[in-house]
Design an enzyme around this catalytic site. Sequence first.
Site: not given
Length: 881
Positions: A128, A269-270, A305, A327
């Site tokens: 991303e 974080a992802m 997440e 988001e």
Amino acid sequence: MRTQTGTAILLEDYRPSDYQIDKVDLDFSLDAQETLVTSILSMRRAEGVAEGAPLVLHGDELELVSIAVNDTALSEDGYELSADGISINKLPASDVFTLKIVTKINPTANKKLMGLYRTSGNFCTQCEAEGFRRITYYLDRPDILSVFTVRIEGDSKTVPLLLSNGNCTDKGSLENGRHFAVWHDPHPKPAYLFALFAGDLGVLKDRFKTRSGRDVALEIYVEHGKEPRAAYAMDSLIRSMKWDEEVYGCEYDLDIFMIVAVSDFNMGAMENKGLNVFNDKYVLADPETATDQDYANIEAIIAHEYFHNWTGNRITCRDWFQLCLKEGLTVYRDHSFSADMRSAPVKRIAEVRGLRAHQFPEDAGPLAHPVRPRRYSEINNFYTSTVYEKGSEVVGMFKTIVGEEGYKRALDLYFERHDGDAATIEDFIKCFEDATGADLKQFSLWYDQAGTPNLAIETNYDEAHKRFTINIAQSLKSSVVTGNVEPMHIPVRFGLVGPQGNDLAYSGVTGADVTGDVIHVREPKHSIHFEGVEQAPVISLLRGFSAPVTIIPERADSELAFLARHDNDEFARWEALSSLAMRQLRQATHDVESGKAVKSSPELTTILHEILSDETLEPAYRALCLSLPSEANIAREIGSDINPDAIYTARSQILDDIAKECLATLQATYDKLNPAKPFVPDATSAGIRSLRNRTLGLIVRATGDVELAAKHFSNADNMTDRADALSVLALQAPDAEETALALETFRARYADNPIVMDKWFAIQAMIPGGGALERVEQLSKSESFSWENPNRVRALIGSFSVGNATGFNRADGAGYRFLCNATARLDDINPQVAARLITAMRSWRNLEKKRSDFAHEALKSLLSKEKLSRDVRDILERTLA
Ligand code: BES
Ligand code: ZN
């Protein structure tokens, strides 16, 4: 591609893709310098698209090895390569065909940490927003959903672990000491959710049974030997999974959920499908190394997440303009989770402080943009506080407007209607309208208009008619507004507080829609009359911070003091106290600038004293009240011609005064508070520690008793106490022997733990005053520092430029030149982190003239550098515009 209007991408230019990718098979042959990626794409031409329409795939810093259509190699005139990708012009007439592309990439040379890169010898990806195109040529846009099958092959010894999204369907060993694994993810997903990790890590395992009975394996991967430090993250994960089922009805949808912690990561974080990748500082914790704040962050980010699995992954974004769709909503969800896990008012106060510290200044400065921007030149620069925090506030306002039940129905509808979609903000709003019947047209302006609305308030009580009147006028000033500003729909929670502190009743109201305890402000001006109000009330407005606006209350200190003592909304009490303090701090700053003596008001001190001694209040809340508005916050309120030295001096003197006045109570509180032993990271114990450590800081202020802080430091049995004591020493007694000793003790103890060393860097970077820059320059040469690691850069350079107003803004402008040079240096390594770093200068125009001239010079000279990244150039151009 980046053609229209220079390099800008516009929302209005969105078009669906001519081609879809139904299925993708990836094969990675891992090598430190020469990784081969073979991608087989099952392509489908969209209906209505002409035969042979060129297929344009994104690509960035790729070496093309081969390309074939339906198994036939394309000759060189069949495609065209550019810096942004590949355009394929010789395509078969059929509407489906396969594309086989082989690329070669160098993970070791990848210092941008986007795409496939190396971290501590392991292989890791971050895709991303637009990182997948650094792995292979692809339609790298979030509305292209595809089913991924991934085969990874690597050295059995150095990369025993081969992970990707979904379920592992095959694995085995190969010749030459290599092995492979195959992963299949049945859920179609955009490329930005792809992840691969290959390396050597330890694992902490657990299980979770979903409420429909699916048995899910939970695995958290961390460096060998650190597995026990992942226990709190695991606990947070399990609580998040349960909470999302109970509160949102969202269940996990694969048989395995993995988290991998890495030390080199651009962000926190992802949320990659089934394989979240985390900055290790948001996974690893034990009492020795993590503060209470670290524990709270881990809980929140693990939840965030994980929650993306539904709000982001199952329902993703049509394009990056819709970023707040995932988001803003997911931040709102993680905030609600933390509020449920901890104290709701304390959490809300922390959120509002964060909003005022980051989002309000963004909205008031040159980088302001709507929650849903309409143009960008570099999407990485739009992962902002406005998209995240204001985006979350907008979701909260939806709930305030349609009510708890309405919110639930709207979200249920959203999940049902859009599961599997790449959706838009309009889709989201429509769910609220369809589920509740509300008309949200005006409300949706919150997504489109940048800037923080202001409410000007006047009140009047008509004793004879028992009528209470509130006049509210809304206005919106934004540095970036073009065209008309429309009045917004602002939900204002309120109460008419009577002399005894209870909310007064009224018999009727005219002049605005009032539902329950919410005034719906919709017009530029309202004159609202409450009839049948028996006593003169004090109005409490914006309870719970029901809208992200500023307010200019026409009210006396005595009214603020009254609310600070009596409002039944804990947030509003804190808010009234803060307003009172802010007024004082502004006055004091003014006094310092004009050479007058600063004196704190007895009223403020008395209230603080009462709160400090009031044991019916939560310790965490009392601690928050004792920390006056920050220097940055005062600067923002002052707004222009800012002199950071004056603010610092004024604030210090007020704090000194308060500390001296309350000394006896502070000391009694300090001695009495006894956090549970051994250490427990729960909210109650954390609150006690925060109040106790807050009193420590004030006692040292009043008495100069550095010894007390040194003792607190050496007696600490946990990182919260140790780090707080070190801050008190460093920030309040930078030159004391005790401070030097504590800093050195800390360094020696944690030299091999980079996450903890970041605290050591950050604390020293924030030591106020003229010597700060030299200290930071010196620290940047220390062995533990590295320009290649984003956490180190943020801890040292970020803390200095954002958290040290006097040091960074020193009058000769050297701080600005340093930051611009640091940005230039970092830009050659990691543009994304460099661009974020330089946003620290976005408010340069608000500084007093001498400083703003220096800042301006430094920014211009950075902009004139050859070879600036698009990321940094974009921020600079907007900052200087
Ligand atoms: N999707 C983001 C991570 C991300 C951000 C990737 C920017 C690429 C560019 C993730 O869900 C996220 O929002 N992470 C936050 C933490 C969160 C708790 C707000 C972060 O990394 O700061
Ligand atoms: Zn997120």
